[in-house]
Motif scaffolding. Sequence first.
Motif, PDB file in Angstrom:
ATOM      1  N   CYS A  17       0.835  -1.204   0.000  1.00 54.74           N
ATOM      2  CA  CYS A  17       0.000   0.000   0.000  1.00 54.74           C
ATOM      3  C   CYS A  17       0.870   1.255   0.000  1.00 54.74           C
ATOM      4  N   TYR A  18       1.926   1.264   0.800  1.00 56.26           N
ATOM      5  CA  TYR A  18       2.840   2.404   0.819  1.00 56.26           C
ATOM      6  C   TYR A  18       3.506   2.597  -0.541  1.00 56.26           C
ATOM      7  N   GLU A  22       3.732   5.798  -2.967  1.00 54.37           N
ATOM      8  CA  GLU A  22       5.042   6.395  -3.224  1.00 54.37           C
ATOM      9  C   GLU A  22       5.393   6.449  -4.706  1.00 54.37           C
ATOM     10  N   VAL A  23       4.772   5.621  -5.523  1.00 50.19           N
ATOM     11  CA  VAL A  23       5.066   5.620  -6.956  1.00 50.19           C
ATOM     12  C   VAL A  23       4.772   6.993  -7.559  1.00 50.19           C
ATOM     13  N   PHE A  34      13.145   4.102  -8.432  1.00 48.71           N
ATOM     14  CA  PHE A  34      12.134   3.153  -7.971  1.00 48.71           C
ATOM     15  C   PHE A  34      12.688   2.279  -6.851  1.00 48.71           C
ATOM     16  N   TRP A  35      13.974   1.949  -6.923  1.00 48.76           N
ATOM     17  CA  TRP A  35      14.580   1.072  -5.920  1.00 48.76           C
ATOM     18  C   TRP A  35      14.648   1.746  -4.554  1.00 48.76           C
ATOM     19  N   LEU A  38      11.190   1.493  -3.205  1.00 48.44           N
ATOM     20  CA  LEU A  38      10.954   0.109  -2.800  1.00 48.44           C
ATOM     21  C   LEU A  38      11.614  -0.196  -1.461  1.00 48.44           C
ATOM     22  N   SER A  39      12.844   0.245  -1.284  1.00 44.84           N
ATOM     23  CA  SER A  39      13.533  -0.023  -0.021  1.00 44.84           C
ATOM     24  C   SER A  39      12.939   0.784   1.132  1.00 44.84           C
ATOM     25  N   ALA A  40      12.345   1.940   0.837  1.00 44.15           N
ATOM     26  CA  ALA A  40      11.697   2.720   1.886  1.00 44.15           C
ATOM     27  C   ALA A  40      10.386   2.073   2.340  1.00 44.15           C
TER      28      ALA A  40
END
Length: 89
Positions: A17-18, A22-23, A34-35, A38-40
């Motif tokens: 969901c996050y 964030e996208v 994007f990475w 993704l890591s966040a």
Amino acid sequence: TVHFAALQIGALLKGICYLAEEVFHLQSRHRGSFWRALSACFPLRWHGPMLLICGSAYVALLDGDGQPLSLHLSLASLCQLLVLALGLH
């Protein structure tokens, strides 16, 4: 084991969901990476191993009630989505 697996599924669903939110902010918050987004959203240093351990223990302890594993995981996922949607976490 089922409870811990459900908690980890909940953390995974919350990360999804996050990430969906964030996208739309890749340029402003994550410099277009994007990475980084993704890591966040998925701090896998803790949740990844816990999900693997709990999932393995759940499969090992499955008591053979005749229900497929996918049904158990689907129901746990739906319950966690409901908990997140209602703000009960």
